[in-house]
Design a protein around this motif. Structure first.
Motif, PDB file in Angstrom:
ATOM      1  N   ALA A 109       0.822  -1.207   0.000  1.00 54.00           N
ATOM      2  CA  ALA A 109       0.000   0.000   0.000  1.00 54.00           C
ATOM      3  C   ALA A 109       0.855   1.255   0.000  1.00 54.00           C
ATOM      4  O   ALA A 109       0.397   2.330  -0.418  1.00 54.00           O
ATOM      5  CB  ALA A 109      -0.936  -0.002   1.203  1.00 54.00           C
ATOM      6  N   VAL A 129      -3.821   2.433   2.872  1.00 53.46           N
ATOM      7  CA  VAL A 129      -3.576   3.394   1.795  1.00 53.46           C
ATOM      8  C   VAL A 129      -3.769   4.820   2.289  1.00 53.46           C
ATOM      9  O   VAL A 129      -2.984   5.717   1.962  1.00 53.46           O
ATOM     10  CB  VAL A 129      -4.494   3.099   0.595  1.00 53.46           C
ATOM     11  CG1 VAL A 129      -4.361   4.187  -0.467  1.00 53.46           C
ATOM     12  CG2 VAL A 129      -4.154   1.741  -0.016  1.00 53.46           C
ATOM     13  N   ALA A 144       1.173   3.595  -2.975  1.00 53.22           N
ATOM     14  CA  ALA A 144       0.251   4.701  -3.240  1.00 53.22           C
ATOM     15  C   ALA A 144       0.950   6.039  -3.070  1.00 53.22           C
ATOM     16  O   ALA A 144       0.639   7.011  -3.764  1.00 53.22           O
ATOM     17  CB  ALA A 144      -0.955   4.599  -2.303  1.00 53.22           C
TER      18      ALA A 144
END
Length: 336
Positions: free
Chosen positions: A117, A160, A120
Protein backbone atom coordinates in the motif's frame (compact mmCIF):
# COMPACT_ATOMS: atom_id res chain seq x y z
CA UNK A 1 -24.96 25.08 -19.62
CA UNK A 2 -22.78 24.49 -16.57
CA UNK A 3 -21.47 20.92 -16.49
CA UNK A 4 -18.73 21.63 -13.96
CA UNK A 5 -18.79 19.61 -10.77
CA UNK A 6 -16.69 18.37 -7.85
CA UNK A 7 -15.50 14.87 -7.03
CA UNK A 8 -13.66 14.16 -3.77
CA UNK A 9 -12.64 17.80 -3.62
CA UNK A 10 -11.34 17.78 -7.21
CA UNK A 11 -12.77 20.41 -9.55
CA UNK A 12 -13.93 18.73 -12.78
CA UNK A 13 -15.13 20.36 -15.98
CA UNK A 14 -17.96 17.81 -16.18
CA UNK A 15 -19.18 14.69 -14.33
CA UNK A 16 -18.06 12.17 -16.97
CA UNK A 17 -14.98 10.18 -15.91
CA UNK A 18 -13.07 7.66 -18.03
CA UNK A 19 -12.67 4.68 -15.72
CA UNK A 20 -9.71 2.29 -15.71
CA UNK A 21 -9.37 0.47 -19.03
CA UNK A 22 -6.89 -0.45 -21.77
CA UNK A 23 -7.51 3.02 -23.22
CA UNK A 24 -5.47 4.53 -20.39
CA UNK A 25 -2.46 2.21 -20.72
CA UNK A 26 -0.62 4.58 -23.05
CA UNK A 27 0.04 8.31 -23.06
CA UNK A 28 -1.66 8.60 -26.44
CA UNK A 29 -4.74 6.88 -25.09
CA UNK A 30 -4.86 9.20 -22.09
CA UNK A 31 -4.53 12.20 -24.40
CA UNK A 32 -7.38 10.96 -26.59
CA UNK A 33 -9.61 10.52 -23.54
CA UNK A 34 -8.88 14.06 -22.36
CA UNK A 35 -9.40 15.43 -25.87
CA UNK A 36 -12.74 13.59 -25.99
CA UNK A 37 -13.88 15.83 -23.18
CA UNK A 38 -13.99 13.70 -20.02
CA UNK A 39 -13.70 15.45 -16.67
CA UNK A 40 -11.02 13.08 -15.32
CA UNK A 41 -9.12 9.94 -16.32
CA UNK A 42 -8.55 6.86 -14.17
CA UNK A 43 -5.41 5.04 -15.27
CA UNK A 44 -5.48 1.29 -15.77
CA UNK A 45 -5.09 -0.69 -12.55
CA UNK A 46 -1.77 -1.68 -11.05
CA UNK A 47 -2.17 -4.96 -9.18
CA UNK A 48 -0.90 -5.85 -5.75
CA UNK A 49 0.53 -9.04 -7.28
CA UNK A 50 2.69 -7.00 -9.69
CA UNK A 51 4.13 -5.00 -6.82
CA UNK A 52 4.83 -8.12 -4.79
CA UNK A 53 6.61 -9.80 -7.71
CA UNK A 54 8.72 -6.72 -8.35
CA UNK A 55 9.67 -6.46 -4.67
CA UNK A 56 10.58 -10.16 -4.51
CA UNK A 57 12.68 -9.88 -7.65
CA UNK A 58 14.56 -6.86 -6.35
CA UNK A 59 15.20 -8.60 -3.03
CA UNK A 60 16.48 -11.70 -4.80
CA UNK A 61 18.83 -9.68 -7.00
CA UNK A 62 20.08 -7.68 -4.04
CA UNK A 63 20.83 -10.85 -2.10
CA UNK A 64 22.63 -12.33 -5.08
CA UNK A 65 24.74 -9.20 -5.42
CA UNK A 66 25.95 -9.24 -1.82
CA UNK A 67 27.65 -12.55 -2.48
CA UNK A 68 30.05 -10.85 -4.89
CA UNK A 69 30.51 -7.18 -4.06
CA UNK A 70 28.70 -4.68 -1.86
CA UNK A 71 28.32 -1.96 -4.49
CA UNK A 72 26.00 -4.27 -6.45
CA UNK A 73 23.26 -3.44 -3.93
CA UNK A 74 22.53 -0.36 -6.03
CA UNK A 75 22.72 -2.20 -9.35
CA UNK A 76 20.12 -4.47 -10.85
CA UNK A 77 20.95 -6.31 -14.08
CA UNK A 78 18.66 -7.08 -16.99
CA UNK A 79 16.71 -9.69 -15.02
CA UNK A 80 15.09 -6.87 -13.08
CA UNK A 81 13.29 -5.83 -16.24
CA UNK A 82 11.23 -9.03 -16.31
CA UNK A 83 8.38 -7.28 -14.49
CA UNK A 84 8.68 -3.55 -15.22
CA UNK A 85 4.99 -2.88 -14.52
CA UNK A 86 5.38 -0.67 -11.43
CA UNK A 87 8.11 1.46 -12.99
CA UNK A 88 6.22 1.83 -16.24
CA UNK A 89 3.08 2.75 -14.36
CA UNK A 90 4.75 5.59 -12.47
CA UNK A 91 6.36 6.85 -15.65
CA UNK A 92 3.01 6.92 -17.48
CA UNK A 93 1.32 8.54 -14.50
CA UNK A 94 3.93 11.28 -14.29
CA UNK A 95 3.80 12.01 -18.02
CA UNK A 96 0.00 11.93 -18.14
CA UNK A 97 -0.39 14.28 -15.18
CA UNK A 98 2.02 16.73 -16.83
CA UNK A 99 0.37 16.48 -20.26
CA UNK A 100 -3.41 16.66 -19.91
CA UNK A 101 -5.49 19.39 -18.31
CA UNK A 102 -7.84 17.18 -16.29
CA UNK A 103 -7.13 15.23 -13.07
CA UNK A 104 -5.41 11.86 -13.46
CA UNK A 105 -6.51 9.28 -10.89
CA UNK A 106 -4.24 6.32 -10.22
CA UNK A 107 -5.77 2.88 -9.68
CA UNK A 108 -4.45 0.30 -7.20
CA UNK A 109 -5.97 -3.18 -7.24
CA UNK A 110 -5.29 -4.99 -3.97
CA UNK A 111 -6.97 -7.31 -1.49
CA UNK A 112 -4.56 -7.77 1.42
CA UNK A 113 -3.27 -5.25 3.97
CA UNK A 114 0.49 -4.84 3.71
CA UNK A 115 3.48 -2.82 2.69
CA UNK A 116 2.45 -2.75 -0.96
CA UNK A 117 0.00 0.00 0.00
CA UNK A 118 2.98 2.30 0.46
CA UNK A 119 3.22 2.35 -3.32
CA UNK A 120 0.25 4.70 -3.24
CA UNK A 121 2.64 7.34 -1.94
CA UNK A 122 4.81 6.90 -5.03
CA UNK A 123 1.70 7.38 -7.15
CA UNK A 124 0.92 10.57 -5.28
CA UNK A 125 4.48 11.82 -5.79
CA UNK A 126 4.21 11.02 -9.51
CA UNK A 127 1.27 13.38 -9.85
CA UNK A 128 -1.87 11.39 -9.10
CA UNK A 129 -4.69 13.74 -8.15
CA UNK A 130 -6.36 10.87 -6.26
CA UNK A 131 -6.12 7.12 -5.75
CA UNK A 132 -8.87 4.70 -6.70
CA UNK A 133 -8.53 1.57 -4.59
CA UNK A 134 -10.03 -1.34 -6.49
CA UNK A 135 -10.81 -4.09 -3.98
CA UNK A 136 -11.79 -7.18 -5.97
CA UNK A 137 -11.89 -10.07 -3.53
CA UNK A 138 -13.86 -13.28 -3.89
CA UNK A 139 -13.41 -15.35 -0.69
CA UNK A 140 -13.07 -18.84 -2.10
CA UNK A 141 -12.69 -20.48 1.32
CA UNK A 142 -16.23 -21.19 2.58
CA UNK A 143 -14.98 -21.00 6.17
CA UNK A 144 -14.01 -17.32 5.97
CA UNK A 145 -16.55 -15.33 8.03
CA UNK A 146 -18.29 -12.48 6.27
CA UNK A 147 -17.11 -10.02 8.92
CA UNK A 148 -13.50 -10.91 8.13
CA UNK A 149 -14.11 -10.14 4.46
CA UNK A 150 -15.57 -6.77 5.37
CA UNK A 151 -12.73 -5.96 7.75
CA UNK A 152 -10.20 -6.71 5.04
CA UNK A 153 -11.71 -3.93 2.91
CA UNK A 154 -11.46 -1.49 5.82
CA UNK A 155 -7.87 -2.52 6.60
CA UNK A 156 -6.75 -2.10 2.99
CA UNK A 157 -8.34 1.35 2.86
CA UNK A 158 -6.74 2.34 6.16
CA UNK A 159 -3.30 1.30 4.94
CA UNK A 160 -3.58 3.39 1.79
CA UNK A 161 -5.03 6.39 3.62
CA UNK A 162 -2.08 6.35 6.01
CA UNK A 163 0.31 6.48 3.07
CA UNK A 164 -1.13 9.42 1.11
CA UNK A 165 -2.71 12.83 1.53
CA UNK A 166 -4.61 12.87 -1.78
CA UNK A 167 -8.24 11.67 -1.84
CA UNK A 168 -8.84 7.91 -1.88
CA UNK A 169 -11.89 6.26 -3.42
CA UNK A 170 -12.85 2.62 -2.89
CA UNK A 171 -14.28 0.61 -5.76
CA UNK A 172 -16.18 -2.27 -4.22
CA UNK A 173 -18.50 -5.08 -5.21
CA UNK A 174 -22.18 -5.36 -4.26
CA UNK A 175 -21.69 -8.85 -2.81
CA UNK A 176 -22.09 -8.10 0.88
CA UNK A 177 -24.86 -9.24 3.16
CA UNK A 178 -25.40 -5.54 3.97
CA UNK A 179 -23.93 -3.37 1.23
CA UNK A 180 -25.21 -0.22 2.89
CA UNK A 181 -23.44 -0.94 6.16
CA UNK A 182 -20.22 -1.74 4.29
CA UNK A 183 -20.46 1.61 2.55
CA UNK A 184 -20.98 3.36 5.89
CA UNK A 185 -17.99 1.54 7.44
CA UNK A 186 -15.74 2.57 4.57
CA UNK A 187 -17.07 6.11 4.81
CA UNK A 188 -16.30 6.20 8.52
CA UNK A 189 -12.83 4.73 7.85
CA UNK A 190 -12.01 7.74 5.70
CA UNK A 191 -12.98 6.87 2.14
CA UNK A 192 -13.29 10.09 0.15
CA UNK A 193 -15.30 8.37 -2.54
CA UNK A 194 -17.19 5.14 -3.20
CA UNK A 195 -17.24 3.69 -6.72
CA UNK A 196 -20.25 1.44 -7.28
CA UNK A 197 -19.68 -1.29 -8.40
CA UNK A 198 -17.00 -3.73 -9.45
CA UNK A 199 -18.23 -6.24 -12.02
CA UNK A 200 -17.97 -10.01 -11.60
CA UNK A 201 -15.15 -11.00 -13.97
CA UNK A 202 -14.34 -14.59 -13.02
CA UNK A 203 -13.40 -17.17 -15.73
CA UNK A 204 -16.06 -19.24 -17.43
CA UNK A 205 -16.23 -22.82 -18.73
CA UNK A 206 -16.08 -23.86 -22.39
CA UNK A 207 -18.02 -27.14 -22.76
CA UNK A 208 -16.45 -27.84 -26.18
CA UNK A 209 -12.81 -27.53 -25.17
CA UNK A 210 -13.53 -28.81 -21.65
CA UNK A 211 -11.44 -25.97 -20.28
CA UNK A 212 -11.71 -22.95 -18.04
CA UNK A 213 -11.47 -19.82 -20.16
CA UNK A 214 -10.96 -16.19 -19.28
CA UNK A 215 -12.52 -13.21 -20.95
CA UNK A 216 -14.02 -9.86 -20.12
CA UNK A 217 -17.37 -8.84 -21.53
CA UNK A 218 -18.34 -5.20 -21.85
CA UNK A 219 -21.17 -3.99 -19.67
CA UNK A 220 -24.69 -3.19 -20.88
CA UNK A 221 -27.26 -0.65 -19.64
CA UNK A 222 -29.28 -3.49 -18.10
CA UNK A 223 -26.53 -3.93 -15.50
CA UNK A 224 -26.90 -0.35 -14.25
CA UNK A 225 -29.97 -0.93 -12.09
CA UNK A 226 -28.06 -2.37 -9.14
CA UNK A 227 -25.46 0.41 -8.77
CA UNK A 228 -28.16 3.00 -9.45
CA UNK A 229 -30.30 1.54 -6.67
CA UNK A 230 -27.49 1.77 -4.14
CA UNK A 231 -26.46 5.25 -5.20
CA UNK A 232 -30.05 6.40 -4.69
CA UNK A 233 -30.07 4.78 -1.24
CA UNK A 234 -26.66 6.10 -0.13
CA UNK A 235 -27.12 9.67 -1.32
CA UNK A 236 -27.20 11.86 1.79
CA UNK A 237 -26.35 8.94 4.07
CA UNK A 238 -22.57 8.99 3.58
CA UNK A 239 -20.06 11.81 3.45
CA UNK A 240 -18.04 10.17 0.65
CA UNK A 241 -18.60 11.19 -2.94
CA UNK A 242 -20.51 8.64 -5.04
CA UNK A 243 -19.17 7.51 -8.40
CA UNK A 244 -21.35 5.44 -10.71
CA UNK A 245 -19.87 2.81 -12.96
CA UNK A 246 -21.33 0.04 -15.17
CA UNK A 247 -23.88 0.21 -17.95
CA UNK A 248 -23.23 3.69 -19.37
CA UNK A 249 -23.88 3.57 -23.11
CA UNK A 250 -25.64 6.83 -23.95
CA UNK A 251 -26.42 10.22 -22.43
CA UNK A 252 -29.69 8.97 -20.94
CA UNK A 253 -27.67 6.55 -18.80
CA UNK A 254 -25.57 9.48 -17.55
CA UNK A 255 -28.75 11.41 -16.72
CA UNK A 256 -30.23 8.43 -14.85
CA UNK A 257 -27.18 8.14 -12.62
CA UNK A 258 -27.20 11.87 -11.86
CA UNK A 259 -30.89 11.75 -10.94
CA UNK A 260 -30.12 8.84 -8.60
CA UNK A 261 -27.48 10.95 -6.87
CA UNK A 262 -24.10 10.18 -8.45
CA UNK A 263 -21.44 12.87 -8.13
CA UNK A 264 -19.67 11.54 -11.22
CA UNK A 265 -20.50 8.95 -13.86
CA UNK A 266 -17.74 6.64 -15.05
CA UNK A 267 -17.64 4.75 -18.31
CA UNK A 268 -15.37 2.22 -19.96
CA UNK A 269 -17.44 -0.03 -22.20
CA UNK A 270 -18.96 2.76 -24.30
CA UNK A 271 -15.54 4.32 -24.90
CA UNK A 272 -14.08 0.94 -25.85
CA UNK A 273 -16.97 0.26 -28.23
CA UNK A 274 -17.07 3.67 -29.88
CA UNK A 275 -13.69 5.22 -29.13
CA UNK A 276 -12.63 8.00 -26.72
CA UNK A 277 -14.39 10.52 -28.96
CA UNK A 278 -17.71 9.09 -27.79
CA UNK A 279 -17.27 11.10 -24.60
CA UNK A 280 -18.22 14.22 -26.54
CA UNK A 281 -21.40 12.50 -27.76
CA UNK A 282 -22.36 11.63 -24.18
CA UNK A 283 -21.70 15.16 -22.96
CA UNK A 284 -23.56 16.80 -25.85
CA UNK A 285 -26.53 14.55 -25.17
CA UNK A 286 -26.41 15.40 -21.46
CA UNK A 287 -26.39 19.13 -22.26
CA UNK A 288 -29.35 18.73 -24.61
CA UNK A 289 -31.30 16.78 -21.97
CA UNK A 290 -30.57 19.42 -19.33
CA UNK A 291 -31.72 22.17 -21.68
CA UNK A 292 -34.99 20.34 -22.43
CA UNK A 293 -35.65 19.88 -18.72
CA UNK A 294 -34.70 23.42 -17.77
CA UNK A 295 -31.61 22.53 -15.73
CA UNK A 296 -28.83 25.10 -15.79
CA UNK A 297 -26.23 23.03 -13.91
CA UNK A 298 -25.62 19.37 -13.09
CA UNK A 299 -26.18 20.15 -9.43
CA UNK A 300 -29.89 20.72 -10.09
CA UNK A 301 -30.92 17.20 -11.18
CA UNK A 302 -28.37 15.41 -8.98
CA UNK A 303 -30.17 13.27 -6.41
CA UNK A 304 -33.63 14.43 -7.47
CA UNK A 305 -34.82 10.80 -7.47
CA UNK A 306 -32.69 9.50 -4.61
CA UNK A 307 -34.24 8.03 -1.47
CA UNK A 308 -34.65 10.71 1.19
CA UNK A 309 -32.21 10.16 4.11
CA UNK A 310 -35.11 9.98 6.56
CA UNK A 311 -37.04 7.37 4.57
CA UNK A 312 -37.01 3.64 5.26
CA UNK A 313 -34.72 2.41 2.47
CA UNK A 314 -35.69 -1.25 2.86
CA UNK A 315 -39.39 -0.44 2.69
CA UNK A 316 -38.80 1.81 -0.33
CA UNK A 317 -36.94 -0.93 -2.24
CA UNK A 318 -39.45 -3.60 -1.26
CA UNK A 319 -42.28 -1.45 -2.58
CA UNK A 320 -40.40 -0.94 -5.84
CA UNK A 321 -39.86 -4.67 -6.19
CA UNK A 322 -43.52 -5.51 -5.53
CA UNK A 323 -44.70 -2.86 -8.01
CA UNK A 324 -42.30 -4.13 -10.67
CA UNK A 325 -43.50 -7.72 -10.23
CA UNK A 326 -47.14 -6.62 -10.30
CA UNK A 327 -46.58 -4.68 -13.53
CA UNK A 328 -44.70 -7.59 -15.12
CA UNK A 329 -47.41 -10.08 -14.25
CA UNK A 330 -50.20 -7.75 -15.31
CA UNK A 331 -48.63 -7.15 -18.70
CA UNK A 332 -47.91 -10.81 -19.33
CA UNK A 333 -50.85 -12.61 -17.81
CA UNK A 334 -53.41 -10.03 -16.85
CA UNK A 335 -54.00 -8.53 -13.37
CA UNK A 336 -53.31 -10.52 -10.21
Amino acid sequence: MDLSTEYMGLALRNPLVASASPLSKTLDGVRRLAAGGVGAVVLYSLFEEQLQRAAALNARLADAGTESFAESLSYFPAEAEEDPGPRQYLSLLERAAATIDVPVIASLNGVTPGGWADYARAMQDAGAAAIELNVYYLPGDPHIPGRDVEQRHVDVLTGVKEAVSVPVAVKLSPHFSSTGEMAVRLDEAGADGLVLFNRFLQPDIDPETLAVVSGVGLSSPAEARLPRTWIALLRGRVRAALAATTGVEDSADVARYLLAGADVVMTTSALLRHGPEHAAVLLDGLSEWMARKGFMSVDEPRGMLSVAPGADGAEHERAGYVNAMRDANSNAYGPW
